[in-house]
Scaffold this active site. Structure first.
Site, PDB file in Angstrom:
ATOM      1  CB  SER A 187      -0.952  -0.046   1.199  1.00 44.54           C
ATOM      2  OG  SER A 187      -1.968   0.920   1.076  1.00 44.54           O
ATOM      3  CG  ASP A 282      -6.687  -2.452  -3.757  1.00 42.11           C
ATOM      4  OD1 ASP A 282      -7.101  -1.325  -3.412  1.00 42.11           O
ATOM      5  OD2 ASP A 282      -5.529  -2.850  -3.502  1.00 42.11           O
ATOM      6  CG  HIS A 312      -5.762  -2.205   0.001  1.00 44.09           C
ATOM      7  ND1 HIS A 312      -4.835  -1.895  -0.965  1.00 44.09           N
ATOM      8  CD2 HIS A 312      -5.288  -1.662   1.157  1.00 44.09           C
ATOM      9  CE1 HIS A 312      -3.858  -1.187  -0.437  1.00 44.09           C
ATOM     10  NE2 HIS A 312      -4.105  -1.037   0.855  1.00 44.09           N
TER      11      HIS A 312
END
Length: 344
Positions: A187, A282, A312
């Site tokens: 991320s 995501d 995610h």
């Protein structure tokens, strides 16, 4: 406590059980079917979530830490796990070093955790980092970089670069091989890893051996189509990403800075090989895969792997999602191949 008990129970039951619980009405978007366990996690999150901007920062951080153990499960056994401080120009930078063996010159992955630049910690990603070390046979140096809004952009990037350079120039003191140092992250941490690879290349100093980019955020403009496809209801929402970004950057102009938006860098040639793992449901999916294709067009050796039924952050949910364990093994093995001088 109640959520932790529920999550542990979810991890013990097969995916087919939850498919039956939801009836025969799967969530299908863009030709992808959402995993039923992942769907339950999204439902739990949706019922308990409050907007980031309306929640005290301490609460936002504490909520993530509270559930991390139930999601990731216990840390696998390793030869050693040691907390250390990395000296930098602004003071000591906390880090955690995972060693799978007693070898005196281990290749190493410098790892930057996710959390939207405003949360996340060494403890939150303890299970993921330990599994990468175990499955790949390399050391993992997890970095506790400064968080926003206390330390806004580019503080996290500066810390990430300092940590990588320390591993190259001083890692041998900790039993690391300075000639085999990779960067990686998930991320927002994936953005930091990509930025480190670009910035170190520009400075012509000790390029990473590899980039492990796990569902990375790479464009602060938030303009990819997947932001609309998965805007709400799939764990990470567009609203959260926007709020994270706005707490991290000082102003809108910084969205064009390649350290915040590595995908905007026009010169990607000469970057190290990369593995990019994405989740089908995501908002960050499309920009990550677009970056992978841009790297390929620039002549970089890149593997792009999508887990279409996942959401995610799934690789930190190994206690719940079987696909998470598979993805962690795949990422670790890919880096292990590169460290051995083999192709992806």
């Amino acid at each position: 406590m109640k959520e932790q008990v529920i999550l542990k129970a979810v991890g013990l039951l097969p995916e087919s059980f939850f498919s039956l619980c939801y009836g025969f009405k799967p969530v299908v978007i863009d030709g992808q079917r959402l995993d039923s366990k992942a769907r339950l996690l999204c439902d739990i999150d949706r019922k308990n979530a409050t907007p980031v901007r309306d929640t005290p920062l301490e609460t936002t951080r504490a909520n993530l830490e509270r559930l991390s153990g139930a999601l990731s499960g216990p840390r696998p056994r390793l030869h050693s796990v040691t907390d250390i401080d990395i000296p930098t120009d602004i003071g000591p930078l906390p880090a955690r070093l995972y060693k799978p063996t007693s070898d005196r010159s281990l290749p190493a992955l410098v790892y930057y955790h996710g959390g939207g630049y405003i949360r996340g910690s060494l403890d939150r990603h303890d299970g993921l980092c330990a599994r990468l070390a175990k499955y790949g046979g390399f050391a993992v140096l997890s970095i506790d970089y400064r968080l926003a809004p206390e330390a806004r952009f580019p503080a996290a990037v500066d810390d990430a670069i300092a940590a990588f350079r320390w591993a190259v120039h001083h890692g041998a003191d900790q039993g690391l091989d300075p000639k085999r140092v990779a960067v990686g992250g998930d991320s927002s941490g994936g953005c930091l890893a990509a930025a480190v690879a670009q910035q170190v290349k520009a400075a012509q100093g000790g390029a990473p051996a590899f980039q492990m980019l796990l569902y990375p955020t790479l464009d602060a403009h938030l303009s990819a189509d997947s932001y609309k496809l998965f805007e709400d209801g799939f764990f990470l929402t567009y609203e959260r990403i926007r709020d994270y970004r706005d707490m991290y950057l000082n102003n809108a102009a910084e969205r064009d800075d390649v350290r915040a938006s590595p995908i905007l860098n026009p010169d990607l040639a000469g970057l190290p090989p990369a593995l990019i793992i994405t989740a089908g449901f995501d908002p960050l999916r499309d920009e990550a895969e677009s970056y992978g294709k841009a790297l390929q067009s620039a002549g970089v050796n890149v593997g792009i792997v999508r887990f279409p039924a996942m959401v995610h952050g799934f690789m930190s949910m190994t206690a719940i999602l079987p696909q998470a364990e598979k993805a962690v093994r795949q990422a670790a093995e890919a880096l292990s191949h590169v460290f051995r001088g083999e192709s992806l």
